[in-house]
Design a protein around this motif. Structure first.
Motif, short mmCIF file in Angstrom:
data_model
loop_
_atom_site.label_atom_id
_atom_site.label_comp_id
_atom_site.label_asym_id
_atom_site.label_seq_id
_atom_site.Cartn_x
_atom_site.Cartn_y
_atom_site.Cartn_z
N GLY A 118 -16.95 -2.36 -7.88
CA GLY A 118 -15.82 -2.10 -8.75
C GLY A 118 -14.46 -2.29 -8.11
N HIS A 119 -13.44 -2.25 -8.96
CA HIS A 119 -12.07 -2.29 -8.48
C HIS A 119 -11.40 -0.96 -8.80
CE1 HIS A 119 -10.64 -3.13 -12.63
NE2 HIS A 119 -11.76 -3.79 -12.73
N VAL A 120 -10.38 -0.64 -8.03
CA VAL A 120 -9.69 0.62 -8.18
C VAL A 120 -8.25 0.41 -7.75
CG1 VAL A 120 -10.25 1.41 -5.84
CG2 VAL A 120 -9.88 3.09 -7.61
N VAL A 121 -7.34 1.23 -8.25
CA VAL A 121 -5.94 1.14 -7.85
C VAL A 121 -5.63 2.35 -6.98
CG1 VAL A 121 -3.55 1.09 -8.66
CG2 VAL A 121 -5.33 -0.10 -9.96
N ALA A 122 -5.13 2.09 -5.78
CA ALA A 122 -4.87 3.18 -4.84
C ALA A 122 -3.42 3.14 -4.37
CB ALA A 122 -5.81 3.07 -3.64
N ALA A 123 -2.87 4.32 -4.11
CA ALA A 123 -1.55 4.39 -3.48
C ALA A 123 -1.74 4.03 -2.01
CB ALA A 123 -0.99 5.80 -3.61
N ASP A 124 -0.70 3.43 -1.44
CA ASP A 124 -0.80 3.00 -0.04
C ASP A 124 0.14 3.83 0.82
OD1 ASP A 124 -1.15 1.57 2.32
OD2 ASP A 124 0.44 0.16 1.81
N VAL A 125 -0.39 4.47 1.84
CA VAL A 125 0.48 5.26 2.73
C VAL A 125 0.42 4.75 4.18
CG1 VAL A 125 0.31 7.33 1.30
CG2 VAL A 125 -1.29 7.02 3.21
N VAL A 126 -0.26 3.60 4.38
CA VAL A 126 -0.38 3.09 5.75
C VAL A 126 0.17 1.67 5.90
CG1 VAL A 126 -2.31 4.56 6.43
CG2 VAL A 126 -2.77 2.39 5.27
N GLY A 127 0.78 1.14 4.85
CA GLY A 127 1.36 -0.20 4.95
C GLY A 127 0.34 -1.32 4.91
N ALA A 128 -0.68 -1.16 4.10
CA ALA A 128 -1.72 -2.20 3.97
C ALA A 128 -1.18 -3.39 3.17
CB ALA A 128 -2.94 -1.63 3.28
N GLY A 129 -1.66 -4.57 3.51
CA GLY A 129 -1.22 -5.76 2.80
C GLY A 129 -2.38 -6.51 2.20
N PRO A 130 -2.09 -7.47 1.32
CA PRO A 130 -3.12 -8.27 0.67
C PRO A 130 -4.09 -8.89 1.68
CG PRO A 130 -1.00 -8.72 -0.30
CD PRO A 130 -0.74 -7.86 0.90
N GLY A 131 -5.37 -8.83 1.38
CA GLY A 131 -6.38 -9.43 2.24
C GLY A 131 -6.93 -8.48 3.29
N GLU A 132 -6.27 -7.38 3.52
CA GLU A 132 -6.76 -6.46 4.55
C GLU A 132 -7.92 -5.60 4.06
OE1 GLU A 132 -3.61 -5.39 7.89
OE2 GLU A 132 -2.90 -4.71 5.95
N MET A 133 -8.79 -5.27 5.00
CA MET A 133 -9.88 -4.34 4.71
C MET A 133 -9.34 -2.94 4.98
SD MET A 133 -12.76 -5.78 3.79
CE MET A 133 -13.55 -7.42 3.88
#
Lengths: 98, 98, 98, 98, 98
Positions: C39-54
């Motif tokens: 599935g897909h999910v929408v999460a808030a980011d608090v660590v500065g993750a970018g597209p393509g990152e695991m």
């Protein structure tokens, strides 16, 4: 809460300290006719349930709303032993009549 | 709680500050015979579990009810290492006897 | 926590006031080999993750255990960027080696 | 919250003390047309729902946000009886019109 | 949080007292292309979402982190109206461009 049958027990000597003294029961969910189906889960027992009994268990933070599970890393608790249930006016399960 | 096997570890250098020092173990759920089946999840370890061991893990807010995970963005914790379990009176898994 | 890949972003101008300033990342769960699945999910980011990152994300009340998400109607948060993971002693994913 | 139909009741004499006095209703989820489909769950009733009625139930810690369920090991509560619902402007269910 | 489309409304006159005044919206999850797929859920609306709009909703205790849902038996809340989202750099949904 979900309907499940107590199908076994789990022994774990090494565990988070606060879990000492809790009994871990192995449950399997049942369908509306009382037949095992669906997933299995391990729940702490606070009502004295035994193997073969039909029970209700609660999950998540609700599993910690008992004296024995309060503030413990426990996410499933057997909180009732089922006597019977009915669906559309028909008894589908009655303890002792299986 | 759910039965799972420790199948690996996850390394994450960049993480929410409060997660420093926690070990991330990769778990896979097992069926009643102890075979890997079902989903995988990453859990913090507070009992010293190692690869190949069968464990119990708790999820949700219950995963924060340990000293090491309290008030941290951690939603799964290994809170016990399993010695054995039985189903319908038969030992289905016994540590060291695989 | 679950392993997922950052596959995109979600823009929402009109939102609950306390959510202002949070970045919404679109995640898709990955299998043990790092391939998108599930599935897909929408999460808030608090660590500065970018597209393509695991990443690892936590759900439920655990998603609110960060300064940025505390007391907000946020039920999923990226709390770590994954460097690598191994399964049965084999590296299955290593950042930069895809 | 989820839409479900009250399909029966569960009787459990032996239970966690704080659950005394709560009625356990057996619910089955319904599809958008109001037909039973999907899983069943046992919920405490705080609105006087009866067999055959369509209801909304809440799960998890939200199930404890009523006077009758507060601080109890209860993870599902019927918190509304449904009069009707519509999908894309069409009434799909209307109480009494089944 | 999950992406969903507002597909309808639910009317419930008889409900837990604290739920008075909340609007119940019927949501259906959407896939990454914005097509309805997956389950439906009923969420309280605190951002003024209307039929046909794409929204983000939060579940569990996080759904109670708004003034309107605080301390209520509400386990799902629409906390944002989606303007657009992109996957791998491509806009997959844009409000008004359907």
């Amino acid at each position: 809460m979900l309907l499940a049958k107590v199908i076994g027990t789990v022994v774990a000597t090494r565990k988070e300290q606060s879990m000492e003294g809790l009994r871990f029961m192995l449950l399997r969910q049942v369908d509306l006719d009382g037949h095992e189906s669906g997933g299995h889960v391990v729940a702490a027992d606070v009502v004295g349930a035994g193997p073969g009994e039909m029970v209700l268990y609660a999950t998540g933070s609700s599993a910690r709303q008992t004296v024995a599970t309060d503030k413990r890393p426990c996410d499933a608790v057997i909180m009732a032993i089922v006597d019977n249930w009915e669906v559309n006016g028909q008894i589908k399960y009655k303890k002792g009549a299986e």
